[in-house]
Design a protein around this motif. Structure first.
Motif, PDB file in Angstrom:
ATOM      1  N   ASN A 105      48.584  43.421  25.323  1.00 46.94           N
ATOM      2  CA  ASN A 105      48.655  42.202  26.136  1.00 46.94           C
ATOM      3  C   ASN A 105      47.741  41.124  25.568  1.00 46.94           C
ATOM      4  O   ASN A 105      48.096  39.948  25.528  1.00 46.94           O
ATOM      5  CB  ASN A 105      48.263  42.480  27.589  1.00 46.94           C
ATOM      6  N   THR A 106      46.570  41.534  25.112  1.00 49.11           N
ATOM      7  CA  THR A 106      45.623  40.581  24.529  1.00 49.11           C
ATOM      8  C   THR A 106      46.190  40.004  23.241  1.00 49.11           C
ATOM      9  O   THR A 106      46.146  38.786  23.030  1.00 49.11           O
ATOM     10  CB  THR A 106      44.268  41.264  24.263  1.00 49.11           C
ATOM     11  N   SER A 107      46.740  40.854  22.380  1.00 48.80           N
ATOM     12  CA  SER A 107      47.345  40.376  21.126  1.00 48.80           C
ATOM     13  C   SER A 107      48.492  39.420  21.398  1.00 48.80           C
ATOM     14  O   SER A 107      48.616  38.379  20.741  1.00 48.80           O
ATOM     15  CB  SER A 107      47.856  41.552  20.293  1.00 48.80           C
ATOM     16  N   LEU A 108      49.334  39.769  22.364  1.00 45.52           N
ATOM     17  CA  LEU A 108      50.462  38.911  22.719  1.00 45.52           C
ATOM     18  C   LEU A 108      49.968  37.546  23.188  1.00 45.52           C
ATOM     19  O   LEU A 108      50.469  36.506  22.745  1.00 45.52           O
ATOM     20  CB  LEU A 108      51.317  39.569  23.804  1.00 45.52           C
ATOM     21  N   GLY A 109      48.984  37.541  24.064  1.00 39.29           N
ATOM     22  CA  GLY A 109      48.442  36.279  24.564  1.00 39.29           C
ATOM     23  C   GLY A 109      47.828  35.429  23.466  1.00 39.29           C
ATOM     24  O   GLY A 109      48.047  34.221  23.406  1.00 39.29           O
ATOM     25  N   GLU A 110      47.061  36.073  22.586  1.00 42.20           N
ATOM     26  CA  GLU A 110      46.439  35.352  21.482  1.00 42.20           C
ATOM     27  C   GLU A 110      47.484  34.792  20.528  1.00 42.20           C
ATOM     28  O   GLU A 110      47.368  33.663  20.050  1.00 42.20           O
ATOM     29  CB  GLU A 110      45.480  36.276  20.726  1.00 42.20           C
ATOM     30  N   GLN A 111      48.489  35.584  20.242  1.00 40.42           N
ATOM     31  CA  GLN A 111      49.531  35.136  19.321  1.00 40.42           C
ATOM     32  C   GLN A 111      50.350  33.994  19.931  1.00 40.42           C
ATOM     33  O   GLN A 111      50.667  33.022  19.248  1.00 40.42           O
ATOM     34  CB  GLN A 111      50.435  36.307  18.916  1.00 40.42           C
ATOM     35  N   LEU A 112      50.685  34.118  21.198  1.00 38.04           N
ATOM     36  CA  LEU A 112      51.446  33.056  21.856  1.00 38.04           C
ATOM     37  C   LEU A 112      50.646  31.751  21.857  1.00 38.04           C
ATOM     38  O   LEU A 112      51.191  30.675  21.573  1.00 38.04           O
ATOM     39  CB  LEU A 112      51.807  33.467  23.281  1.00 38.04           C
ATOM     40  N   ARG A 113      49.360  31.846  22.115  1.00 36.04           N
ATOM     41  CA  ARG A 113      48.499  30.654  22.085  1.00 36.04           C
ATOM     42  C   ARG A 113      48.462  30.067  20.671  1.00 36.04           C
ATOM     43  O   ARG A 113      48.565  28.847  20.498  1.00 36.04           O
ATOM     44  CB  ARG A 113      47.089  31.001  22.549  1.00 36.04           C
ATOM     45  N   ALA A 114      48.330  30.932  19.657  1.00 36.59           N
ATOM     46  CA  ALA A 114      48.301  30.453  18.269  1.00 36.59           C
ATOM     47  C   ALA A 114      49.611  29.759  17.902  1.00 36.59           C
ATOM     48  O   ALA A 114      49.602  28.721  17.233  1.00 36.59           O
ATOM     49  CB  ALA A 114      48.022  31.622  17.320  1.00 36.59           C
TER      50      ALA A 114
END
Length: 81
Positions: A11-20
Motif C-alpha cells: 500500500n505504501t509503495s502504491l501510494g508513493e508511486q501514484l504520487r510520483a
C-alpha cells in the motif's frame, strides 16, 4: 470515524508511486482525481496508504493512467509514463 493507517508495504509503495506519477505529470491531487473519476479525498487516502485497493482497482487505475499495473505497484519504476 478515524481511519487507521495500513502497515502494508505494498500500500505504501502504491501510494508513493501514484504520487510520483501525479507529480511527474504536473498534476494536483484534484486534477488527477478528476481524470480518474475518483474523489480527491480518496486519491489522497491512496497516496497516504490509508486505502486498501483491490487488484482489480489497481488494474483499472493503471489502465486509466496508460500504464501497466506492475509500473503502478513498483516504487522503483520510471514514473514519467
Amino acid at each position: 470515524m478515524t481511519k487507521e493507517r495500513s502497515d502494508s508495504s505494498l500500500n505504501t509503495s502504491l501510494g508513493e508511486q501514484l504520487r510520483a506519477i501525479r507529480l511527474a505529470r504536473g498534476l494536483t491531487q484534484e486534477q488527477l482525481a478528476e481524470e480518474l473519476e475518483v474523489s480527491p479525498r480518496y486519491l489522497a487516502g491512496v497516496e497516504r496508504a490509508e486505502r486498501n485497493m483491490s487488484l482489480a482497482t489497481v488494474e483499472s487505475l493503471a489502465e486509466q493512467l496508460g500504464l501497466t499495473p506492475r509500473i503502478v505497484l513498483d516504487s522503483g519504476a520510471d514514473s514519467a509514463g
